[in-house]
Structures are given as C-alpha cells and as structure tokens.
Design a protein around this motif. Structure first.
Motif, short mmCIF file in Angstrom:
data_model
loop_
_atom_site.label_atom_id
_atom_site.label_comp_id
_atom_site.label_asym_id
_atom_site.label_seq_id
_atom_site.Cartn_x
_atom_site.Cartn_y
_atom_site.Cartn_z
N TYR A 1 0.84 -1.19 0.00
CA TYR A 1 0.00 0.00 0.00
C TYR A 1 0.88 1.25 0.00
N PRO A 2 0.46 2.31 -0.68
CA PRO A 2 1.26 3.55 -0.66
C PRO A 2 1.19 4.22 0.71
N ARG A 3 2.19 5.06 0.95
CA ARG A 3 2.22 5.82 2.20
C ARG A 3 1.10 6.86 2.16
N GLY A 4 0.39 7.01 3.28
CA GLY A 4 -0.70 7.97 3.34
C GLY A 4 -0.23 9.38 3.67
N LYS A 5 -1.15 10.30 3.58
CA LYS A 5 -0.90 11.70 3.90
C LYS A 5 -1.51 11.99 5.26
N PRO A 6 -0.78 12.68 6.16
CA PRO A 6 -1.35 12.98 7.48
C PRO A 6 -2.62 13.83 7.36
N PHE A 7 -3.60 13.49 8.17
CA PHE A 7 -4.86 14.24 8.16
C PHE A 7 -5.29 14.45 9.61
N PRO A 8 -5.37 15.68 10.10
CA PRO A 8 -5.76 15.92 11.51
C PRO A 8 -7.24 15.68 11.69
N LEU A 9 -7.59 14.98 12.78
CA LEU A 9 -8.99 14.74 13.09
C LEU A 9 -9.59 15.96 13.74
N PRO A 10 -10.82 16.35 13.35
CA PRO A 10 -11.47 17.53 13.95
C PRO A 10 -11.62 17.36 15.45
N GLU A 11 -11.39 18.45 16.19
CA GLU A 11 -11.57 18.50 17.64
C GLU A 11 -10.77 17.41 18.35
N SER A 12 -9.57 17.13 17.82
CA SER A 12 -8.72 16.11 18.41
C SER A 12 -7.27 16.42 18.08
N ASP A 13 -6.37 15.98 18.96
CA ASP A 13 -4.94 16.12 18.69
C ASP A 13 -4.44 15.00 17.81
N GLU A 14 -5.28 13.99 17.56
CA GLU A 14 -4.87 12.82 16.79
C GLU A 14 -4.92 13.10 15.30
N GLN A 15 -4.06 12.44 14.55
CA GLN A 15 -4.14 12.50 13.10
C GLN A 15 -4.06 11.09 12.53
N ILE A 16 -4.68 10.91 11.37
CA ILE A 16 -4.66 9.63 10.70
C ILE A 16 -4.00 9.79 9.35
N GLN A 17 -3.75 8.65 8.68
CA GLN A 17 -3.18 8.65 7.35
C GLN A 17 -4.29 8.42 6.32
N VAL A 18 -4.29 9.23 5.25
CA VAL A 18 -5.35 9.13 4.25
C VAL A 18 -4.77 9.18 2.85
#
Length: 877
Positions: free
Chosen positions: A787-804
């Motif tokens: 799988y290709p490397r994802g792009k960081p995406f910050p979650l709304p109203e959270s300090d967490e981010q996911i890869q998309v």
C-alpha cells in the motif's frame, strides 16, 4: 408442531391438532419381525397401537396439590423454561443425564421419556392432564424412572428418539407419524420399547389412556421382559440403520442440473392458488409451513439465473403469507404455520428461527424487486424480533407461546364486540372490511385478522389513496395494539439458543445492509459478541443453550454452522476483521470436533459427545437449514475471503457426499442445492448474493485491463459502485498470466475531489484502513501487496491525526498463478474495501469489485511485458 429440527404436519380433528410429522417409510421386514412377538405376548407393541392423540381432552382426574419449593423435583435446578415448568409436578422427574441413567440401571426399572418444548400447546395439555394427575404420578414414580427433555435444548436426543418413535410406528404397521410431545418407554439402558405422542389421562372408547397404559406396560415388563428386550433390540437396529451415514456408491457430478432438479421439484408441489409448497390435490387443506429454506433457494435462482418461474413462486408465496393470518397483522412477525391451505388460521406460537429466516427472505425480495411492500414487511419483522425476543444481554430468546391462560390464540384474535369497544365506529367498520371478518369467526375464540385483498385494491374500493389507507390503518393498528397489550401476554421462552441466534445474526446483518438500517447490523454484532462471550465452556467450545445466567448443553453441528454463518454476515456488513477471524476459529474447531475423515461431511454431534444409540450425519433441511449444507456454504465463503484452498476442498467433499441424496430427494434439500449452486457459480455467487443498494457490487465504473493506450478488457461495470467518489482501473505488466509463475499488478484508484480514504495503515485502530483482496476462478493468489504511504490528516476537535489517500492511490502487488491454470481463461475479481470521508461526513465502509477475464499462458510459454511505464522497475517474465 415442529419446533426446530424437522418439518412436519399436524394431524387431528378441527382445532385439536396433535403434534405429528409426515409418515415415514414403511419397513416390512422390521414390521414382520416385531408384530408377531407383540401379538404372542400381548406386550407393549400391541398395547400402544391406539395410544396417541385423543380427539377430546380427558378428565385431569385428581390433580395433585401444588408443591412447595422444598418439594419441587429435580427440574427446579434446570435452566430450561420447559423443564422448570414441570418442577412442581408430582412426577419425580429427572433431567437427562448420568444421574437419571444410573438410577434406571441400578433400579432396573424401565424409563418413561417425555420430550417437548415450551411453546407446544399439547405439551401443556399433557402436563396439566397427565403429569399433574396424582394417581398417574404415583404409578410413574413407583414403577419407572421418569426423564424429561427440552427438545430445543437437546436436539440430538430429540432426533434420536423421534426416529425411534417413527421406526416403532412402522414396525407395528400403524398409520401414525411422530411429533410432540414424544411419550416413549425405554429399557433401563435407553433402547426404545415403543410409545406415542399425546396420550390422555383416561380411557376414551377405544383410546387407551395413560393410566391404563402404565399398568399394562408394567405388567408386560414384569411378565414378558425377554420378548420386550427382543423388540427393543429390533427397534434399536432399525434406528441405527435409519440414521447410519450413507455410503456414496455412485458419485453424482456437481452441476447446475442438480439445482434445476430441485427447483423443478418445488414447482411440482407449488400451490398455484395460495402459494407455498407441499401441496397435494388429494389432501388440499393439509397444514402449510413457510419453508424459508425453499424460498431462499428460489430467490437465489431468481437473481443468479433470472428464472421467472422461481421468481413467481417465491413472490407469490411471500404475498400470500403476508396477507394471511400467519402474519401478525398488528404486531409484525409470523406465527409457526398455517392450519389450512390459504394461510388463514395459524398455530399461534412465534418462533425465533422462523422470523429470522423470513426477515432475510423479505429483505432479499425487496433487493430483487425494489417493491417497498417487502421492505416494510422485513422492517416489521425485524422490529418484532428486536422488541419481543431480544434479551437485555444481546442475545435473542427462543419463542413466544401459542396460548395464554390455557387457550391457544387468545392473545391474537378478536371478537366483533372487542373491536367495537376498541375503535370509533367508522374505524371498526373499516377493520371489518380490510381484515376479512366473516359472519362467523374462523377460529373458536374469535376472528384471525388477515387482509381480504391487496391494500391498493382496498383503497380503490374505499375511494381513497393507498397512502391515506395506510395512514388510517397505522392509526388502527396503534389503537388495537394498545388494547392487546393489556391482555395476558404469551409466555416467552428465554433460552438463548446458539444455532437459532446464528440464524438471527445473519438475518439482521444481511437485512441491515440491504435496507440500509445500521441498527439491525448493530443488533447482529451485539448478539455475536454475547454468544462468543457467554455461550462457551472453559475449553472455548460452544455450548447450545444460555438461560438463567448459565450456558449449558453440548453444542451440535447446527450451533457451530449457523453461528459461523452469522459472524460472516456481520463481517460482510461491517468489514471488521475480528468477525472473520472469529468465524474462522470456530470453523476450525467445528471441523476438529464434527468432521468425518473417512466418509467426509460433519456428524451432528461432536467426537467426544456422550455415546447414544446412533451418531447421525444428515443433509436434509427441516424448518431450519441442514447443518452440513450451511457448513459447505461457510467453507466456500471462507475459501474466498482467506484464500485457503482446503476450505473449498472440504465444501466440495460435503456436496459430493450428499449429491446422490440430493438427486433422489430434491424436495427436502433446498439448502444443499443452494450450496451446490454457489459452488458451481463461484466466484460469481458472492457478487450475486451481495448485489444491491448499500452492498458490495459486482463491478466498478472505469475498470479496464490496459496495455499502453490500447485497452484489452472484457471487464464488466456496474453503476452501483458510487463512481462519484471512487473509480478503479487494473493494470498488468504482462499480456497474459504466466502459469506457474507470477506477474505484477497495479490497482489504481481515483478519488473524487473533496473526499479522502483511510490509508493502510490508517494510524488509528478506530479508522478502518483500505484493503485489497482477490477472488479467482483458478486459484490465482494476491501476494506481496504494497500500500502507498498515506498523507497525514488531523482529526477535527482532536490532537490525533490519521493517514489518508486523496485524489489517487496506486496499490501494487504480485499475482501468483497456478501451473494447472495454463491454457485457460482466469476470472479475476479485485475487491477494494474502503471508508470515504469528507470534511462533514463519513460514508459507511463499502466494497467495490473490479472484475474481468484474462487468458493464461501455458507453463513455460513466453509472455510479453506491457505497461512498463506504470511499474517502478522492469521485470523479466
């Protein structure tokens, strides 16, 4: 009535129906061996020819005074509601188990065995009239060891001794059939002597009452025991022969002709006027069952083969059942079966397994036709299950009783006076016209509500729109339900049975996807979690029944097979891998415990199950599907989902084992026929099953097999794959698949502007990553997936981010092609499961399928490299 293992019919007079089954095959040799002994000795086999279902209720005689808790018998310690209902009988009941069998052995007394279930009307009558009778209880306690069995809790014993009763009836030439309650007499070691079904307390003309019967059996046992022992040996051999796993002497090829033969047989007994199956012009008003296993096969054929006859039979039956008294017109859900051809008057118990299967059937009918009537019926049935049968812990209870206050149907039927007192005059008059109220009730205690005609026709005759009629009808239903709820409610059997819950889990998960009802899927998942957590022993094995905070009884084949099927359906609906993993673990455990290595297929009981007279292995449907047929279907799905060939091999072995019987008895093996169809149609059957709104689709817009700028593809597309969000293309690096070697593949996804997909890995356990999988006809496997490397995406109203992934994503892998596939055409189906989100919303997980055929070169034959610019580095074929 049949509460779960076998289909049956009711025989009797008027509304006094005994719990019986259809006649089994006569055995002249056995009959000639048994009857002379009985005639010479005047022992049990001659005595019981008239014992059975009485047409009139006998006098209960001197009822025993109720017991105090200290006087309750051993059944007070059981969890089964049916057994607990007999705890205050004066009969000294044992539950089946080592204590009872040891008591019989050490006392050398014959066993009286009574088998029933909590929603069986005639079981209730026998409890009131016979087992509460003080004199009868005294004779039973002095001269017999009395054992009570809940047939739903112990289907292994129910199957065994029901077969013993059928063999006994055949042996004496009685034109009788088995059913419930089962009343059998056994030797101290459990061999059958003979018996009947419902037996009244007192003699009635030629009918021998239970009191007289006990005296004669005791006399026969004490004066002619040797002859009775010989009879028991003969009957035991008859049972063992009947239940012995069959040998396949002449293999039958697994083809679609087998399936066509079953559909053709269903057509021969289809009731063209009122729908349903098993119609016999010589006996037109015989009881009629819903037969959801037959309906499921016909729905599959209507979809997969576009069979107009199959479609007409299934929809005609569904329409007739929904309009009739079988369908609870006020509260939703369906009663057990109809006592007449036209579905007018039911037997009123409501069973979990019936309603679960019918929920799925009506949802699939909506999927097939887009007719909103079927959607409404499915949603009403699901509503009944969730409202009336859901347990607070997450599982589902077994059934609602047919009777209240000793009167069958009292909760559901209406007199004209009750309707008039419950509704304004205009509405009461409308009810009489809508629900076919005749001059006289069609049931002894009132009118059974049923639709006279389709609502659209009623609306026309009433001079109003269908919408207006439905609005007024909704108001009427609400008012009548409010009145009905004030009546004494039917008893609810609160056993949570693993097998029946498996059927319910599958139905809720599948209907939830079809109808886009997330709460149905959530209920299915909750039930699955409940069973996995609560219905297992300390070794991790499944148990059959959960009640009173305790799981008991060894699981049978159906418990494993149906629960696995349910968990696979939840996986399908949620795409959460934990459900697939749980289904696979249970399947491995099932194969370890039930698989027959010598003759193939699964036994009904586990390898270390208590030793009984026989260990059956069958493929026939009953009111529920065959456990072996469901196992075959599960194995086919697991083979595809896990890319494990051994699962498909075992599915084939099951189908080959039962194919000769399927050819001989096509009307009794619809689920086995469905499994054969899926095996022959694979890989198409998964796409056929999943086709529909909100579900995995058969294709995706934009799919192509590309060679440079020149497409080479016979790929299919389907508008149901949400092309506005995700489209996909598949590229190979060779012009043909290389047999015995591997090639590279690129799956390129284009993502609509403003949307993103969770990457793999997503960086969060709460955000399902995108996943790519492959189904193939010849066994080509997907390996080395990157799988290709994802792009960081910050979650709304959270300090967490996911890869998309945004705009596009390229997934690279290799295809390992079997050497045996050389010279053929391979069918490839790439399945991409993803969750799409934008700044405002997230879509539910969805799967699109990129499907096409591609030729396979012979082993060692050269293939040509193509699409070099699309792959990171050149490779040598």
């Amino acid at each position: 009535m049949d509460g779960g293992r076998r289909s049956g019919r009711e025989a009797g007079s008027g509304f006094r129906l005994c719990h019986t089954l259809g006649h089994s095959q006569r055995s002249p040799a056995l009959r000639s061996a048994v009857v002379p002994i009985a005639l010479v000795t005047l022992a049990l086999l001659a005595l019981l020819t008239t014992a059975g279902c009485a047409l009139q209720e006998g006098d209960a005689g001197d009822a025993a005074p109720p017991k105090t808790p200290a006087q309750e018998n051993r059944l007070a310690r059981e969890t089964s509601p049916y057994l607990r209902a007999h705890a205050d009988n004066p009969v000294d009941w044992y539950p089946w188990g080592p204590e009872a069998l040891e008591a019989a052995r050490t006392s050398d007394k014959p066993i009286f065995l009574s088998i029933g279930y909590s929603t069986c009307h005639w079981c209730h009558v026998m409890e009131r009239e016979v087992f509460s009778h003080a004199e009868i209880a005294r004779d039973l306690n002095q001269k017999f060891i009395c054992i009570k069995i809940d047939r739903e809790e112990r289907p292994d014993l129910d199957d065994l001794y029901l077969k013993a009763l059928e063999v006994y009836f055949d042996a004496i030439g009685a034109n009788r059939s088995g059913g419930w309650p089962i009343s059998l007499f056994l030797t101290p070691d459990g061999r059958p002597l003979g018996g009947g079904t419902f037996i009244p307390a007192e003699d009635d003309g030629d009918e021998i009452g239970f009191k007289t019967l006990l005296a004669r059996i005791h006399d026969g046992w004490t004066t002619n025991r040797a002859d009775l022992e010989k009879n028991a040996d003969l009957l035991t051999r008859g049972v063992q022969t009947a239940l012995k796993p069959r040998l396949v002497l002449q293999p039958v090829e697994l083809t679609r002709e087998l399936v066509a033969g079953v559909v053709g047989q269903l057509g021969k007994t289809f009731d063209r006027e009122f729908g349903g199956f098993g119609f016999d012009p010589a006996d037109p008003d015989r009881a009629k069952f819903p037969n959801p296993t037959k309906l499921s096969l016909l729905l599959y054929e209507a979809r997969a083969s576009s069979d107009p006859k199959a479609k007409a039979m299934v929809l005609g039956t569904l329409d007739a059942m929904a309009a009739g008294g079988l369908h609870d017109q006020l509260g939703g859900g369906f009663h057990r079966y109809s006592t007449d051809r036209a579905w007018r008057v039911p037997h009123f118990e409501k069973m979990l397994y019936d309603n679960a299967q019918l929920l799925e059937v009506y949802a699939e009918a909506f999927q097939l036709t887009s007719d909103p009537r079927y959607k409404q019926l499915a949603e009403e049935t699901a509503g009944f299950l969730l409202r009336e049968l859901a347990d607070v812990g997450g599982g589902f209870c077994s059934a609602l009783d047919a009777e209240t206050e000793g009167v069958e149907g009292q909760y559901y039927v209406w007199t004209r006076g009750e309707l008039g007192a419950s509704l304004p005059p205009a509405e009461a008059a409308l009810v009489e016209r809508i629900f076919a109220l005749g001059p006289q009730p069609d049931f002894p205690y009132g009118h059974v509500l049923r639709l006279r005609r389709p609502l659209v026709q009623i609306a026309d005759s009433e001079g109003m729109s269908t919408i207006e009629l439905e609005r007024r009808l909704a108001t009427i239903r609400t008012r009548l339900l409010a009145v009905r709820k004030k009546r004494p409610a039917p008893f609810r059997d609160d056993k949570v049975l693993t097998a029946w819950n498996g059927l319910t889990i599958r139905a809720l998960a599948r209907s939830g996807r079809i109808l886009d009802r997330a709460e149905f899927v959530e209920a299915a998942a909750k039930a699955g979690e409940f069973l996995i957590a609560r219905s297992r022993d300390e070794r991790g094995r499944l148990l059959r029944s959960y009640a009173q905070g305790e799981a008991r009884a060894p699981a049978c084949l159906d418990d494993y097979a149906f629960l696995v099927e349910g968990l696979l359906a939840v996986h399908q609906a949620t795409q959460e891998k934990k459900w697939l993993n749980a289904a696979r673990r249970l399947t491995e455990q099932q194969l370890d415990l039930f698989w027959d290595e010598r003759l193939k297929g699964c036994f009904f009981t586990a390898l270390d199950h208590e030793k009984l007279l026989a260990r059956p292995k069958g493929g026939l449907d009953s009111v529920i599907p065959s456990g072996n047929a469901v196992t075959a279907r599960n194995l086919l799905r697991l083979a595809t989902l896990t890319q494990t060939d051994s699962y498909r091999d075992k599915a084939r072995e099951i189908l080959e084992l039962f194919a000769p019987e399927l050819q001989e008895r096509p009307g009794a093996m619809s689920t086995m026929a469905l499994a054969v169809a899926e095996y022959v149609d694979q890989p198409d059957f998964l796409a056929t099953e999943e086709h529909g709104r909100g579900r995995r689709s058969r294709g995706a817009a934009g799919i192509q097999l590309t060679s440079g700028a020149n497409p080479k593809s016979n790929a299919k597309s389907n508008a149901g794959a949400s092309p506005e969000i995700v489209t996909g293309k598949v590229y190979l690096d060779v012009d043909r698949l290389p047999a015995g070697r591997s090639c590279r593949v690129l799956v390129h996804l284009t993502i609509a502007e403003g949307w993103h997909l969770n990457a793999n890995p997503s960086g969060s356990e709460f955000h399902d990553p995108i996943e790519l999988s492959l189904q193939s006809k010849s066994g080509t496997k997907l390996v080395q997936l990157r799988y290709p490397r994802g792009k960081p995406f910050p979650l709304p109203e959270s300090d967490e981010q996911i890869q998309v992934y945004e705009k596009k994503a390229s997934l690279y892998a290799e295809l390992a092609v079997p050497r045996a596939a050389g010279g053929t055409t391979e069918r490839l189906e790439f399945q991409i499961t993803y969750m799409a989100c934008n700044d405002k919303t997230c879509k539910p997980p969805k799967t699109i399928t990129l499907k096409f055929d591609v030729p396979v070169a012979f082993a060692d034959e050269e293939v040509t490299t193509i699409n070099a610019k699309l792959f990171p580095a050149p490779r040598t074929p």
